[in-house]
Design a protein around this motif. Structure first.
Motif, PDB file in Angstrom:
ATOM      1  N   GLN A 233       1.039  -1.326  -0.079  1.00  0.00           N
ATOM      2  CA  GLN A 233      -0.073  -0.100   0.119  1.00  0.00           C
ATOM      3  C   GLN A 233       0.791   1.354   0.187  1.00  0.00           C
ATOM      4  O   GLN A 233       1.777   1.481   0.744  1.00  0.00           O
ATOM      5  CB  GLN A 233      -0.961  -0.089   1.361  1.00  0.00           C
ATOM      6  N   VAL A 234       0.608   2.150  -0.846  1.00  0.00           N
ATOM      7  CA  VAL A 234       1.650   3.379  -1.230  1.00  0.00           C
ATOM      8  C   VAL A 234       0.901   4.397  -0.154  1.00  0.00           C
ATOM      9  O   VAL A 234      -0.262   4.767  -0.159  1.00  0.00           O
ATOM     10  CB  VAL A 234       1.441   4.028  -2.451  1.00  0.00           C
ATOM     11  N   GLN A 235       1.692   5.061   0.785  1.00  0.00           N
ATOM     12  CA  GLN A 235       1.402   6.076   1.415  1.00  0.00           C
ATOM     13  C   GLN A 235       2.321   7.238   1.276  1.00  0.00           C
ATOM     14  O   GLN A 235       3.556   7.022   1.329  1.00  0.00           O
ATOM     15  CB  GLN A 235       1.328   5.686   3.006  1.00  0.00           C
ATOM     16  N   LEU A 236       1.834   8.533   1.298  1.00  0.00           N
ATOM     17  CA  LEU A 236       2.534   9.861   1.504  1.00  0.00           C
ATOM     18  C   LEU A 236       2.221  10.517   2.611  1.00  0.00           C
ATOM     19  O   LEU A 236       0.876  10.720   2.760  1.00  0.00           O
ATOM     20  CB  LEU A 236       2.182  10.769   0.052  1.00  0.00           C
ATOM     21  N   VAL A 237       2.813  10.951   3.396  1.00  0.00           N
ATOM     22  CA  VAL A 237       2.506  11.558   4.677  1.00  0.00           C
ATOM     23  C   VAL A 237       3.298  12.703   4.870  1.00  0.00           C
ATOM     24  O   VAL A 237       4.712  12.810   4.961  1.00  0.00           O
ATOM     25  CB  VAL A 237       2.923  10.722   5.947  1.00  0.00           C
ATOM     26  N   GLU A 238       2.714  13.819   4.637  1.00  0.00           N
ATOM     27  CA  GLU A 238       3.368  15.132   4.658  1.00  0.00           C
ATOM     28  C   GLU A 238       3.447  15.857   6.429  1.00  0.00           C
ATOM     29  O   GLU A 238       2.722  15.294   7.146  1.00  0.00           O
ATOM     30  CB  GLU A 238       2.605  16.475   3.992  1.00  0.00           C
ATOM     31  N   SER A 239       4.387  16.473   6.447  1.00  0.00           N
ATOM     32  CA  SER A 239       4.583  17.131   7.809  1.00  0.00           C
ATOM     33  C   SER A 239       5.365  18.427   7.745  1.00  0.00           C
ATOM     34  O   SER A 239       6.017  18.810   6.602  1.00  0.00           O
ATOM     35  CB  SER A 239       5.480  16.053   8.846  1.00  0.00           C
ATOM     36  N   GLY A 240       5.556  19.248   8.672  1.00  0.00           N
ATOM     37  CA  GLY A 240       6.369  20.404   8.786  1.00  0.00           C
ATOM     38  C   GLY A 240       5.430  21.738   8.246  1.00  0.00           C
ATOM     39  O   GLY A 240       6.036  22.585   8.708  1.00  0.00           O
ATOM     40  N   GLY A 241       4.292  21.410   8.310  1.00  0.00           N
ATOM     41  CA  GLY A 241       3.499  22.863   8.026  1.00  0.00           C
ATOM     42  C   GLY A 241       3.246  23.569   9.577  1.00  0.00           C
ATOM     43  O   GLY A 241       3.483  22.928  10.535  1.00  0.00           O
ATOM     44  N   GLY A 242       2.841  24.719   9.212  1.00  0.00           N
ATOM     45  CA  GLY A 242       2.731  25.377  10.656  1.00  0.00           C
ATOM     46  C   GLY A 242       2.386  27.075  10.201  1.00  0.00           C
ATOM     47  O   GLY A 242       1.962  27.447   9.022  1.00  0.00           O
ATOM     48  N   SER A 243       2.508  27.973  11.420  1.00  0.00           N
ATOM     49  CA  SER A 243       2.173  29.208  11.193  1.00  0.00           C
ATOM     50  C   SER A 243       3.508  30.039  11.388  1.00  0.00           C
ATOM     51  O   SER A 243       4.345  29.902  12.295  1.00  0.00           O
ATOM     52  CB  SER A 243       1.150  29.490  12.348  1.00  0.00           C
ATOM     53  N   VAL A 244       3.643  30.950  10.175  1.00  0.00           N
ATOM     54  CA  VAL A 244       4.732  31.758  10.330  1.00  0.00           C
ATOM     55  C   VAL A 244       4.693  33.252  10.083  1.00  0.00           C
ATOM     56  O   VAL A 244       3.653  33.391   9.321  1.00  0.00           O
ATOM     57  CB  VAL A 244       6.086  31.273   9.645  1.00  0.00           C
TER      58      VAL A 244
ATOM     59  N   ALA B 119       7.002  11.758   3.807  1.00  0.00           N
ATOM     60  CA  ALA B 119       7.702  10.262   3.812  1.00  0.00           C
ATOM     61  C   ALA B 119       6.891   9.385   2.969  1.00  0.00           C
ATOM     62  O   ALA B 119       5.746   9.460   3.017  1.00  0.00           O
ATOM     63  CB  ALA B 119       7.375   9.994   5.362  1.00  0.00           C
ATOM     64  N   VAL B 120       7.257   8.766   2.180  1.00  0.00           N
ATOM     65  CA  VAL B 120       7.001   8.057   1.100  1.00  0.00           C
ATOM     66  C   VAL B 120       7.141   6.367   1.402  1.00  0.00           C
ATOM     67  O   VAL B 120       8.180   6.113   1.963  1.00  0.00           O
ATOM     68  CB  VAL B 120       7.391   7.698  -0.233  1.00  0.00           C
ATOM     69  N   SER B 121       5.873   5.611   1.526  1.00  0.00           N
ATOM     70  CA  SER B 121       6.272   4.316   1.839  1.00  0.00           C
ATOM     71  C   SER B 121       5.411   3.470   0.659  1.00  0.00           C
ATOM     72  O   SER B 121       4.430   3.968   0.243  1.00  0.00           O
ATOM     73  CB  SER B 121       5.579   3.903   3.297  1.00  0.00           C
ATOM     74  N   GLY B 122       5.876   2.158   0.459  1.00  0.00           N
ATOM     75  CA  GLY B 122       5.121   1.462  -0.506  1.00  0.00           C
ATOM     76  C   GLY B 122       5.655   1.867  -1.961  1.00  0.00           C
ATOM     77  O   GLY B 122       4.869   1.277  -2.861  1.00  0.00           O
ATOM     78  N   TYR B 123       6.458   2.741  -2.341  1.00  0.00           N
ATOM     79  CA  TYR B 123       6.854   3.165  -3.430  1.00  0.00           C
ATOM     80  C   TYR B 123       8.150   3.755  -3.457  1.00  0.00           C
ATOM     81  O   TYR B 123       8.610   4.256  -2.157  1.00  0.00           O
ATOM     82  CB  TYR B 123       5.822   4.277  -3.772  1.00  0.00           C
ATOM     83  N   THR B 124       8.926   3.453  -4.484  1.00  0.00           N
ATOM     84  CA  THR B 124      10.261   4.158  -4.380  1.00  0.00           C
ATOM     85  C   THR B 124      10.224   5.604  -5.110  1.00  0.00           C
ATOM     86  O   THR B 124      10.218   5.725  -6.198  1.00  0.00           O
ATOM     87  CB  THR B 124      11.075   3.411  -5.274  1.00  0.00           C
ATOM     88  N   ALA B 125      10.471   6.742  -4.295  1.00  0.00           N
ATOM     89  CA  ALA B 125      10.279   7.927  -4.875  1.00  0.00           C
ATOM     90  C   ALA B 125      11.525   8.306  -5.803  1.00  0.00           C
ATOM     91  O   ALA B 125      11.374   9.099  -6.924  1.00  0.00           O
ATOM     92  CB  ALA B 125      10.570   9.018  -3.498  1.00  0.00           C
ATOM     93  N   LEU B 126      12.503   7.572  -5.864  1.00  0.00           N
ATOM     94  CA  LEU B 126      13.554   7.577  -6.871  1.00  0.00           C
ATOM     95  C   LEU B 126      13.166   7.496  -8.286  1.00  0.00           C
ATOM     96  O   LEU B 126      13.713   8.123  -9.344  1.00  0.00           O
ATOM     97  CB  LEU B 126      14.955   6.805  -6.439  1.00  0.00           C
ATOM     98  N   TYR B 127      12.276   6.400  -8.428  1.00  0.00           N
ATOM     99  CA  TYR B 127      11.845   6.257  -9.546  1.00  0.00           C
ATOM    100  C   TYR B 127      10.521   6.985 -10.341  1.00  0.00           C
ATOM    101  O   TYR B 127       9.711   6.317 -11.388  1.00  0.00           O
ATOM    102  CB  TYR B 127      11.560   4.481  -9.726  1.00  0.00           C
TER     103      TYR B 127
END
Length: 124
Positions: free
Chosen positions: A1-12, A23-31
């Motif tokens: 199962q492919v998952q993409l999980v974003e983080s790091g957002g906020g208020s500035v 962060a990518v899982s179940g898939y190779t970002a390089l390709y």
């Protein structure tokens, strides 16, 4: 199962910086094409920056050229977006997306997988 999980957002405040991660899982970002999009409620989702498969050529929307930097850590299978000199116009939900076959990198219909999004808010 492919998952993409974003983080790091906020208020500035305007002029500040943030670094988004995907962060990518179940898939190779390089390709595959890895791209950051953003969306303001009521508006179209727009492409911000992309990195191509393999050699990793980068592409940017004119509105962020020179301020944002996209990068990919192949060992960690993670995509980043370093955002500097932020302005209130950068306020949006930011999404990462992955796609194997992409002609126009900013065309959202070409991407197979999407993250859930992370909110970025820039105040003046």
């Amino acid at each position: 199962q492919v998952q993409l999980v974003e983080s790091g957002g906020g208020s500035v405040q305007a002029g500040g910086s943030l670094r988004l991660s995907c962060a990518v899982s179940g898939y190779t970002a390089l390709y595959c094409w890895m791209t950051w999009f953003r969306q303001v409620p009521g508006q179209e989702r727009e492409g911000v920056a992309a990195v191509s498969p393999g050699v990793g050529k980068t592409y940017y929307d004119d509105s962020v050229q020179g301020r944002f930097t996209i990068s990919r850590d192949n060992a960690k299978n993670t995509l980043y977006l370093q955002m500097n000199n932020l302005t209130p116009e950068d306020t949006a939900i930011y999404y990462c997306a992955a796609g194997a076959y992409v002609g126009n990198w900013a065309g959202r219909g070409q991407y197979n997988y999407w993250g859930q999004g992370t909110q970025v808010t820039v105040s003046s």
